[in-house]
Write a protein that holds these residues in place. Structure first.
Motif, short mmCIF file in Angstrom:
data_model
loop_
_atom_site.label_atom_id
_atom_site.label_comp_id
_atom_site.label_asym_id
_atom_site.label_seq_id
_atom_site.Cartn_x
_atom_site.Cartn_y
_atom_site.Cartn_z
N GLN A 181 10.82 12.68 53.57
CA GLN A 181 10.70 12.24 52.33
C GLN A 181 11.08 12.93 51.37
O GLN A 181 11.66 12.97 50.33
CB GLN A 181 9.32 11.38 52.32
CG GLN A 181 9.09 10.73 51.17
CD GLN A 181 7.83 10.07 50.97
OE1 GLN A 181 6.71 10.56 51.01
NE2 GLN A 181 7.83 8.91 50.29
N LEU A 182 10.33 14.23 51.53
CA LEU A 182 10.38 15.37 50.26
C LEU A 182 11.97 15.58 50.14
O LEU A 182 12.61 15.56 49.20
CB LEU A 182 9.79 16.63 50.62
CG LEU A 182 9.97 17.92 49.90
CD1 LEU A 182 9.58 17.32 48.42
CD2 LEU A 182 9.24 18.92 50.26
N SER A 183 12.82 15.92 51.54
CA SER A 183 14.35 15.98 51.25
C SER A 183 14.87 14.91 50.56
O SER A 183 15.78 15.00 49.64
CB SER A 183 14.84 16.08 52.80
OG SER A 183 16.25 16.40 52.59
N ARG A 184 14.75 13.60 50.79
CA ARG A 184 15.08 12.44 50.39
C ARG A 184 14.84 12.06 48.71
O ARG A 184 15.77 12.03 47.89
CB ARG A 184 14.65 11.06 51.14
CG ARG A 184 15.38 10.09 50.45
CD ARG A 184 14.99 8.92 51.54
NE ARG A 184 13.70 8.51 51.60
CZ ARG A 184 12.94 8.69 52.76
NH1 ARG A 184 13.57 9.26 53.69
NH2 ARG A 184 11.81 8.32 52.52
N LEU A 185 13.64 12.63 48.44
CA LEU A 185 13.22 12.53 46.77
C LEU A 185 14.02 13.64 46.10
O LEU A 185 14.32 13.21 45.15
CB LEU A 185 11.69 12.85 46.88
CG LEU A 185 10.93 12.01 47.23
CD1 LEU A 185 9.26 12.33 47.29
CD2 LEU A 185 10.91 10.37 46.61
#
Length: 310
Positions: free
Chosen positions: A6-10
């Motif tokens: 999720q962090l990578s996507r954000l």
């Protein structure tokens, strides 16, 4: 692992949404190969993100109700990321300390000194609030060792050995000066031991460059330092933070919430220190040498306590 994804996507969503105002949620989900529900969940997180401070003009502006009701995204106030970044005192201290170490090892290197000067200028008045202390090494010894490495000359070093009284002397074939765990080291072939050894520069008492030359050996670096040696730890969820704090080559989730984390090993001292820091949160260790080294350090510490306490 879901949090990492999720962090990578954000991080990728912010510039994407800023460049695609009014885009449909379904189109974003397709572009990022996920579900519409996940994109909405991401937006619920992003509305609380932005610059430090948390004031209304510091955070991204996302109208979640419009996203849910009408299915399109208006992503505003992303221009906060264009503001010049300022280093916090702790960040400045870390960078200044690291660069000072580089200068300390490089000696009179114009490039390192110039980079340090530019860093101090960039930090500005914050540098006055930062106190950086770097363990000193002898610039004359560094210069002599660098010259010996270039000329492939045998060097006689006198050095202090941790935990032992007095000094030791060894004839070595020096191959490299480098930083490991924040300390400057000389990597060399010890003729006395018939093996590769690493000498901390701040523990060198004297350096004497001889007239004898040597032929470089096939493998100039020991396995602890060449990146070939890895350490795999099985840890409890309480130690999951190490997967984000240290460089890793593999991370895998196991049954019962356990994690298998593999690190490239910089030095045996780093590996044993990490094991001691984690303590009971370590369930299994792949390298018996690292496990034994940590056990030895723990026993020495306990013996020291017993000596002090009588």
């Amino acid at each position: 692992m879901r949090a990492q994804a999720q962090l990578s996507r954000l991080l990728r969503l912010v510039p994407y949404l800023a460049a695609h105002q009014g885009i449909e949620v379904a189109a974003v989900a397709l572009a990022f190969d996920t579900t519409e529900k996940q994109i909405i969940n991401d937006l619920e997180v992003l509305q609380f993100c932005g610059l430090p401070g948390g004031y209304w003009d510091d955070l991204f502006d996302v109208d979640i109700e419009t996203v849910r009701d009408e299915g399109h995204i208006e992503f505003r106030n992303a221009d906060v990321l264009s503001r010049p970044l300022r280093l916090r005192p702790d960040e400045a201290a870390s960078l200044l300390a690291a660069m000072q170490l580089v200068v300390d090892v490089a000696g009179t290197s114009d490039a390192a000194s110039s980079a340090l000067a530019k860093l101090r200028a960039a930090v500005g008045h914050e540098a006055e609030r930062v106190s950086v202390t770097v363990a000193p090494t002898d610039p004359g010894q560094r210069a002599a060792l660098a010259a010996a490495i270039d000329a492939r000359r045998v060097v006689q070093v006198e050095y202090l050995t941790f935990g032992r009284p007095g000094t030791s002397v060894a004839s070595v074939e020096p191959v490299e000066l480098r930083l490991v765990d924040g300390y400057p080291y000389l990597e060399a072939w010890s003729r006395l031991r018939g093996a590769w050894r690493s000498f901390r520069l701040d523990r060198l008492v004297s350096v004497t460059v001889t007239d004898e030359s040597y032929t470089p050996r096939e493998d100039p670096r020991p396995a602890w330092f060449d990146g070939a040696r890895e350490l795999t730890l099985t840890v409890t969820p309480a130690a999951a933070w190490i997967a984000e704090y240290y460089p890793t080559t593999r991370v895998a989730a196991l049954e019962g919430g356990l994690l298998s984390i593999t690190f490239p090993v910089a030095s045996p001292a780093w590996a044993s220190a990490l094991l001691l820091r984690l303590g009971d949160d370590v369930v299994d260790v792949s390298d018996p040498d690292a496990r034994a080294a940590a056990a030895d350090r723990a026993r020495l510490a306990l013996d020291a306590y017993r000596t002090v306490l009588g």
